[in-house]
Design a protein around this motif. Structure first.
Motif, short mmCIF file in Angstrom:
data_model
loop_
_atom_site.label_atom_id
_atom_site.label_comp_id
_atom_site.label_asym_id
_atom_site.label_seq_id
_atom_site.Cartn_x
_atom_site.Cartn_y
_atom_site.Cartn_z
N ASP A 141 -13.13 5.24 -2.67
CA ASP A 141 -12.89 6.17 -3.78
C ASP A 141 -12.54 7.57 -3.25
O ASP A 141 -12.95 8.59 -3.82
CB ASP A 141 -14.12 6.24 -4.69
N ALA A 142 -11.76 7.61 -2.17
CA ALA A 142 -11.34 8.88 -1.59
C ALA A 142 -9.82 9.02 -1.60
O ALA A 142 -9.28 9.93 -0.98
CB ALA A 142 -11.85 9.00 -0.15
N ALA A 143 -9.13 8.15 -2.33
CA ALA A 143 -7.67 8.14 -2.29
C ALA A 143 -7.07 9.46 -2.75
O ALA A 143 -6.02 9.88 -2.25
CB ALA A 143 -7.13 7.00 -3.15
N ASP A 144 -7.72 10.12 -3.72
CA ASP A 144 -7.14 11.37 -4.23
C ASP A 144 -7.62 12.59 -3.45
O ASP A 144 -7.42 13.73 -3.88
CB ASP A 144 -7.42 11.54 -5.72
N HIS A 145 -8.22 12.35 -2.27
CA HIS A 145 -8.66 13.46 -1.42
C HIS A 145 -7.97 13.50 -0.06
O HIS A 145 -8.31 14.35 0.77
CB HIS A 145 -10.18 13.39 -1.21
N ILE A 146 -7.00 12.60 0.17
CA ILE A 146 -6.35 12.55 1.48
C ILE A 146 -4.83 12.56 1.33
O ILE A 146 -4.29 12.31 0.25
CB ILE A 146 -6.77 11.31 2.28
N ASP A 147 -4.16 12.83 2.44
CA ASP A 147 -2.72 12.58 2.52
C ASP A 147 -2.42 11.76 3.75
O ASP A 147 -3.21 11.69 4.69
CB ASP A 147 -1.91 13.88 2.52
N LEU A 148 -1.26 11.10 3.72
CA LEU A 148 -0.68 10.45 4.88
C LEU A 148 0.68 11.10 5.13
O LEU A 148 1.34 11.54 4.19
CB LEU A 148 -0.51 8.94 4.64
N LYS A 149 1.09 11.15 6.39
CA LYS A 149 2.33 11.86 6.70
C LYS A 149 3.08 11.18 7.83
O LYS A 149 2.48 10.48 8.67
CB LYS A 149 2.02 13.31 7.08
N THR A 150 4.38 11.40 7.87
CA THR A 150 5.20 10.97 8.99
C THR A 150 6.52 11.73 8.93
O THR A 150 6.86 12.35 7.91
CB THR A 150 5.46 9.45 8.98
N GLU A 151 7.25 11.70 10.03
CA GLU A 151 8.54 12.37 10.12
C GLU A 151 9.56 11.69 9.21
O GLU A 151 9.67 10.47 9.19
CB GLU A 151 9.05 12.34 11.56
N ILE A 152 10.31 12.50 8.47
CA ILE A 152 11.43 11.99 7.68
C ILE A 152 12.69 12.70 8.18
O ILE A 152 12.98 13.84 7.81
CB ILE A 152 11.24 12.24 6.17
N ALA A 153 13.42 12.00 9.04
CA ALA A 153 14.64 12.57 9.62
C ALA A 153 15.86 11.73 9.27
O ALA A 153 16.98 12.25 9.30
CB ALA A 153 14.51 12.68 11.13
N THR A 154 15.66 10.45 8.95
CA THR A 154 16.78 9.54 8.71
C THR A 154 16.47 8.64 7.51
O THR A 154 15.33 8.55 7.05
CB THR A 154 17.03 8.65 9.92
N GLN A 155 17.50 7.94 7.05
CA GLN A 155 17.32 6.96 5.98
C GLN A 155 16.36 5.87 6.41
O GLN A 155 15.58 5.34 5.60
CB GLN A 155 18.67 6.34 5.61
N THR A 156 16.36 5.53 7.70
CA THR A 156 15.43 4.51 8.22
C THR A 156 13.98 4.96 8.03
O THR A 156 13.12 4.15 7.64
CB THR A 156 15.70 4.24 9.71
N ASP A 157 13.71 6.23 8.29
CA ASP A 157 12.36 6.76 8.08
C ASP A 157 11.97 6.64 6.61
O ASP A 157 10.86 6.23 6.28
CB ASP A 157 12.29 8.24 8.49
N LEU A 158 12.88 7.02 5.72
CA LEU A 158 12.60 6.95 4.29
C LEU A 158 12.33 5.52 3.86
O LEU A 158 11.37 5.24 3.12
CB LEU A 158 13.77 7.54 3.50
N ASP A 159 13.16 4.58 4.31
CA ASP A 159 12.98 3.18 3.94
C ASP A 159 11.65 2.64 4.44
O ASP A 159 11.00 1.83 3.75
CB ASP A 159 14.13 2.34 4.49
N TRP A 160 11.24 3.09 5.63
CA TRP A 160 9.97 2.61 6.18
C TRP A 160 8.81 3.05 5.29
O TRP A 160 7.93 2.25 4.96
CB TRP A 160 9.76 3.15 7.60
#
Length: 275
Positions: A141-160
């Protein structure tokens, strides 16, 4: 209040992010460092996530245990029981730091501590752990207290990212913006609708001149002022000497989250700007 709601609040001050916890007085990435950030009234704590040899998610920045636990071994080659047998060194570790009573925490323990008390930016050392971390946050029950992140540089990153099971978790894009690429980068990110972007830039004027575009995208801006090469000269060391030159200019340009190894100093500075 959820993490998203906090970030989107137009009346909030610049958020203070404690890098690896408030580790001046506690081992980095420890439960004590998280608790110290809570006690100081820090807004967000950044934590590093790895997976043990027996599949348990735990907190540790380095690939090896040398700096924080004095053991020359790959952290992820250990079982969680082996990791728990070690005691963490004070602060940011190293041979000169004393050994504490703090142990390497599991992600579950960290989530139980942060839930309802502080928000957490989770820096996964292997981004393939996105679904496991999201599942743990939902389970506790901590889903609304965290973030996840990664680099978005290409369409491949977005699709992942779009292929990951992270429903209910706030997503932060990591990106470098320049005067030449800013519109293309914003268009690339649009399908993800990140609530925030951890940014690097060619020059601060690029960010200031485009703040309306970031606002229209519903994307708050996060900048690191850590004493690291990728901070691009926007460092804590300089900020401690001349906070207006670093922290003040970032805030004035539209940055609304700053990650630092000096959270107490940044919090004090921001309070002084309001008076």
């Amino acid at each position: 209040m959820s993490y998203r709601d906090f970030i989107r609040d137009p009346g909030r001050d610049c958020a203070v992010v404690a890098h690896r916890g408030a580790w001046h007085g506690a081992p980095e990435n420890s439960l004590a460092a998280i608790q110290r950030a809570i006690d100081l009234g820090i807004d967000i704590v950044e934590l590093d996530i790895r997976q043990s040899a027996d599949g348990v998610l735990f907190l540790m920045h380095d690939a090896t245990l040398s700096r924080m636990a004095g053991l020359d071994r790959e952290a992820e080659s250990c079982t969680m029981a082996e990791l728990r047998s070690l005691r963490l060194r004070q602060g940011n570790g190293g041979e000169h730091q004393e050994v504490t009573d703090q142990r390497i925490p599991t992600l579950d323990e960290a989530l139980e501590l942060i839930r309802g008390r502080i928000f957490a930016d989770l820096d996964l050392k292997d981004r393939s752990l996105f679904p496991q971390v999201a599942a743990a946050a939902r389970r506790l029950d901590a889903a609304d207290h965290i973030d996840l992140k990664t680099e978005i540089a290409t369409q491949t990153d977005l699709d992942w990212v779009r292929a990951q099971d992270i429903d209910g978790i706030a997503f932060m894009a990591m990106a470098r913006f320049t005067a030449e690429n800013i519109q293309d980068k914003l268009a690339l990110m649009a399908p993800l609708a990140p609530f925030m972007a951890e940014i690097r830039f060619d020059q601060l004027d690029t960010i200031a001149a485009n703040r309306d575009h970031f606002r229209a995208a519903g994307m708050a801006l996060w900048k690191n002022t850590l004493d690291q090469a990728n901070s691009g000269g926007w460092t804590d060391t300089t900020a401690l000497q001349d906070p207006d030159r670093i922290w003040g200019r970032l805030v004035d340009a539209g940055i609304s989250c700053i990650q630092t190894d000096q959270p107490e100093a940044l919090k004090t500075y921001l309070k002084g700007r309001r008076q």
